[in-house]
Write an enzyme that holds these catalytic residues in place. Sequence first.
Site, PDB file in Angstrom:
ATOM      1  N   PRO A 183       8.426 -11.121  -3.470  1.00  0.00           N
ATOM      2  CA  PRO A 183       7.504 -10.816  -2.352  1.00  0.00           C
ATOM      3  C   PRO A 183       6.690  -9.545  -2.574  1.00  0.00           C
ATOM      4  CG  PRO A 183       9.660 -11.405  -1.519  1.00  0.00           C
ATOM      5  CD  PRO A 183       9.805 -11.262  -3.003  1.00  0.00           C
TER       6      PRO A 183
ATOM      7  N   GLU B 139       9.467 -17.122  -5.186  1.00  0.00           N
ATOM      8  CA  GLU B 139       9.358 -16.289  -3.973  1.00  0.00           C
ATOM      9  C   GLU B 139       7.901 -15.979  -3.644  1.00  0.00           C
ATOM     10  OE1 GLU B 139      12.093 -12.951  -4.497  1.00  0.00           O
ATOM     11  OE2 GLU B 139      13.725 -14.150  -3.663  1.00  0.00           O
TER      12      GLU B 139
ATOM     13  N   THR C 148      10.756 -16.866   0.449  1.00  0.00           N
ATOM     14  CA  THR C 148      11.894 -16.066   0.891  1.00  0.00           C
ATOM     15  C   THR C 148      11.586 -15.395   2.226  1.00  0.00           C
ATOM     16  OG1 THR C 148      13.525 -14.390   0.266  1.00  0.00           O
ATOM     17  CG2 THR C 148      11.231 -13.971  -0.376  1.00  0.00           C
TER      18      THR C 148
ATOM     19  N   GLU D  28      18.437 -19.078  -4.316  1.00  0.00           N
ATOM     20  CA  GLU D  28      19.058 -17.817  -4.730  1.00  0.00           C
ATOM     21  C   GLU D  28      19.941 -17.295  -3.615  1.00  0.00           C
ATOM     22  OE1 GLU D  28      16.497 -14.673  -5.973  1.00  0.00           O
ATOM     23  OE2 GLU D  28      15.179 -15.985  -7.138  1.00  0.00           O
TER      24      GLU D  28
ATOM     25  N   ASP E 147      28.964   0.839  -9.250  1.00  0.00           N
ATOM     26  CA  ASP E 147      28.067   0.492 -10.352  1.00  0.00           C
ATOM     27  C   ASP E 147      28.792   0.750 -11.667  1.00  0.00           C
ATOM     28  OD1 ASP E 147      25.730   0.122 -11.992  1.00  0.00           O
ATOM     29  OD2 ASP E 147      25.684   2.312 -12.141  1.00  0.00           O
TER      30      ASP E 147
HETATM   31 CA    CA Z   1      24.128  -1.468 -12.282  1.00  0.00          CA
END
Ligand code: CA
Length: 627
Positions: A159, A206, A249, A307, A316
């Site tokens: 988008p 998208e 989306t 998706e 992370d």
């Molecule tokens: Ca990462």
Amino acid sequence: MRHMRGFEMMKKQRLFYGAMILMAGLLAGCAGASSEQNNVDLSTAAAPDVEVEALSGIPEDFMTGADLSSYIAEKESGVTYYDFEGNALDDAGFFKLLADGGVNYVRIRLWNDPTDDKGHTYGGGHCDLDTVTELGKLATQAGMKVLLDFHYSDFWADPGKQKAPKAWDGMAHEDMAQALYDFTKESLQHLLAEGVDVGMVQIGNEITNGLCGTSYHHLMTELLSAGSKAVREVAAEEEREILIAVHYTNPEEENYGEYADYLDRYGVDYDVFASSYYPYWHGTLENLTAQLALVADTYGKKVMVAETSYVHTLTDYDGAANTESAEKGFDTFDYDISAQGQIDEVRAVMQAVLAVGEAGIGVCYWEPAWIPVSVYDETSADAAQVFAHNQEIWETIGSGWATSYAGAYDKDAALYYGGSAVDNEAWFTADGHPLSSVNTYKYIREGATLGEGYSRMEAEPVPEVEEVSSDLPGGAVNLLANPGFEEETAWEIHNLTGEACAIEDDTNNVLNGEYCLKFWDNVDFTFIVTQTVTLDAGTYHYGGWFEGGDCGDSARLALFATTGEVTDNIDEAEYTADTTAQGWRTWDNPELLMEIVEDVTEVTVGVFVQAPAGGWGAFDDLYLYKE
Ligand code: CA
């Protein structure tokens, strides 16, 4: 996927959230000890450590897909995947693991030319036709069908960006439609000739806000029709059924009826109306069902979710910040943050698609195998080396979301190139061992009972985000006009070199409201923003809020106030308060104190920034009040 959102791709700054992340890390177990991460005993892994109630009424041919677009680049980067017994898998073994887990479709994105003029990859899995062919063959050999996802761009289309391929840039519209038709036809013919079992083709990715650089419906639909025509012709030539999907989306904006309406009015020939659905951003599942049902019932189309994905951890593990992290506590985490939660989320999405009725044909999970090249732990002694190693591999192989070489084509990549933003949404631990979520679809179809000795997974707690208050002290009146930049008034913006600074509508980078004073440029830049006020004698506080990054040591970022002329030498101002760029959503609060001795004194207050190419930031909620 709505891949880039504002400054999310920045390396994490954890000043506020360090403790939370540490806690999440402890709960998740360290990545190196994957067997501990979800209580999986590798020796008896056949026993599920999740519980799933079988979902009834799933048609045999319901698409239960996985987008594996980055797989080839991951393997080239030295990533190893394992089975539940801890054996390293070859390609066939990997695809068998997924097939055994219930995946029957592999979605693959295709970019026209994801390289710069010197042949450097843009990254993101370097999904050119050769890569797509190689991956498509692996999927086909494992008995899975392929959903070919044309972005009609040289890099990510979502988008926020729908840039035409370099080779099509500046083409007259009819020529671009012809080029798109040719590219679609030739790519599809090539894949089928190579034996890739393409069952569905997505024309555009998208395309909520545009396609190939245009957002005019009559032009978009002309391009879509060119792509659709190419697919229909190839399917006829090859005498096979290939479904044509359009992909939008943001179902929460409740515009699917309008999109389907313009597709109908302009006569676009397609079979499937597909949506992304990320639970953090995309509203309720009831609304998703309603939006899809509207298209299915009104226009007689099939519908699906192309998706979706969900986090199993908020940590992370590759040194490139994740889209969903502890900092994103303001996003919606409706499910446990665990493999159990991943399965529960997909089950709920499948239920929402099935609730549409027969028209609901499938769900596809996004990038469940996009894990770290090497496991990064910022607290370990070798963190810098691990990150440098990852960065080098991402840059040369293209297994991160973007390389620096993509920067010339994609402005976001110039800023935030790096690794995977979704390694915490994979079906694998950071070092490649399968989570129970590898069996998501199998468990949803068949159900799963907790194996002996397992209890329901301990979920990571949903983080609470520390609120930054920009309230003034009790009774203080803000003497600035338009202090939060919600209007285009009161402030004068002087971009002295570069064009970095503007007032922008960007809720990802505001402290409050919808607008902020934002800057970025790909050349060195200097700007001054000013507002002049008239003050009576007294003591005044002038301050505000700043977040930013990539400004380096040489940058000068300051608020200033002066009763004299404003010059490009900020040190000539009588008052300054310097600030520093500490990362996305890490707000600093520079403030200066000034003494005005005479009534009716004209004072210029402002913002001064001098920063190197790539520096970025946002000022918001400036204030000036009398003590
Ligand atoms: Ca990462």
